[in-house]
Design an enzyme around this catalytic site. Structure first.
Site, PDB file in Angstrom:
ATOM      1  CD1 TRP A 113      -0.087   0.673   3.352  1.00 60.74           C
ATOM      2  CD2 TRP A 113      -1.653   2.019   2.492  1.00 60.74           C
ATOM      3  NE1 TRP A 113      -0.274   1.687   4.222  1.00 60.74           N
ATOM      4  CE2 TRP A 113      -1.236   2.529   3.728  1.00 60.74           C
ATOM      5  CE3 TRP A 113      -2.653   2.686   1.761  1.00 60.74           C
ATOM      6  CZ2 TRP A 113      -1.761   3.696   4.266  1.00 60.74           C
ATOM      7  CZ3 TRP A 113      -3.162   3.845   2.310  1.00 60.74           C
ATOM      8  CH2 TRP A 113      -2.731   4.347   3.539  1.00 60.74           C
ATOM      9  CG  ASP A 132       3.682  -6.031   5.018  1.00 59.79           C
ATOM     10  OD1 ASP A 132       4.055  -4.959   5.522  1.00 59.79           O
ATOM     11  OD2 ASP A 132       2.493  -6.432   5.060  1.00 59.79           O
TER      12      ASP A 132
HETATM   13  N1  ABN Z   1       1.283  -4.489   6.725  1.00 56.75           N
HETATM   14  C1  ABN Z   1       1.621  -4.862   8.006  1.00 56.75           C
HETATM   15  C2  ABN Z   1       0.673  -5.808   8.624  1.00 56.75           C
HETATM   16  C3  ABN Z   1       0.938  -7.155   8.558  1.00 56.75           C
HETATM   17  C4  ABN Z   1       0.076  -8.037   9.146  1.00 56.75           C
HETATM   18  C5  ABN Z   1      -1.073  -7.591   9.761  1.00 56.75           C
HETATM   19  C6  ABN Z   1      -1.324  -6.227   9.801  1.00 56.75           C
HETATM   20  C7  ABN Z   1      -0.455  -5.342   9.243  1.00 56.75           C
END
Ligand code: ABN
Length: 184
Positions: A113, A132
């Protein structure tokens, strides 16, 4: 004989007075000289004054015995760092990675995002992709949750509380990077 003793007396008295007089004057002159030279030359010596008045060196010179506080907006290991304005996750800078690189043994998420953050250094808005890093269990260090311009979860593309490892081979979430992808 008496006259000889008087003569020696007068001579010695004069000699002693002369020595005392000259010595007193000289030491006063010496002291004055030291004060003058010290007062003029010492301020000209090359001391490091870069920490004065909050200048660029102020962070490392807050005064004797005091430590200046570093600005967290300049520190990529702090949640207040400017690129993290819409960050949700563990900072990869605390987990063996960097702002733009995943830690060893993890891989960047295929989807992410994108937030828009103001860089206080140049006053411009930057598009920041929060990818991530996937394939290892949660890093657990430096959890940050900033939500500038974030919208509720029913609109997936504008919500940041999502595991972006969902499209990778391993959906295990480890930490999040903050990669500049454009200028707004
Ligand atoms: N984008 C970070 C994240 C990972 C897992 C759960 C919530 C947020």
């Amino acid at each position: 004989m008496r006259w000889l003793l008087d003569l020696i007396d007068r001579h010695s008295e004069r000699a002693v007075r002369r020595v005392a007089h000259q010595h007193g004057r000289r030491s006063l002159l010496t002291k004055l000289g030291v004060a003058l030279v010290g007062g003029t030359v010492l301020p000209m010596l090359p001391f490091d004054r870069s920490g004065q008045f909050g200048g660029p060196g102020a962070a490392h010179a807050a005064g004797p015995g005091k430590k200046a506080k570093a600005d967290p907006a300049d520190d990529p290991t702090k949640c207040e760092y400017w690129r993290y304005c819409a960050f949700d996750g563990y900072l990869c800078t605390c987990c063996g990675g960097s702002l733009a690189q995943c830690p060893p043994g993890t891989e960047a998420s295929k989807v992410s995002w994108v937030g828009t953050c103001l860089n206080p250094k140049d006053g411009r808005q930057y598009l920041v992709s929060y990818n991530d890093c996937c394939g290892k269990a949660s890093c657990g260090e430096c959890l940050c949750n900033n939500n500038e311009r974030e919208r509720p979860g029913y609109r997936l593309g504008v919500h940041n509380d999502i595991n972006w490892c969902m499209a990778n081979t391993s959906s295990m979430f480890h930490c999040t990077t903050s990669i500049i992808v454009g200028v707004a």
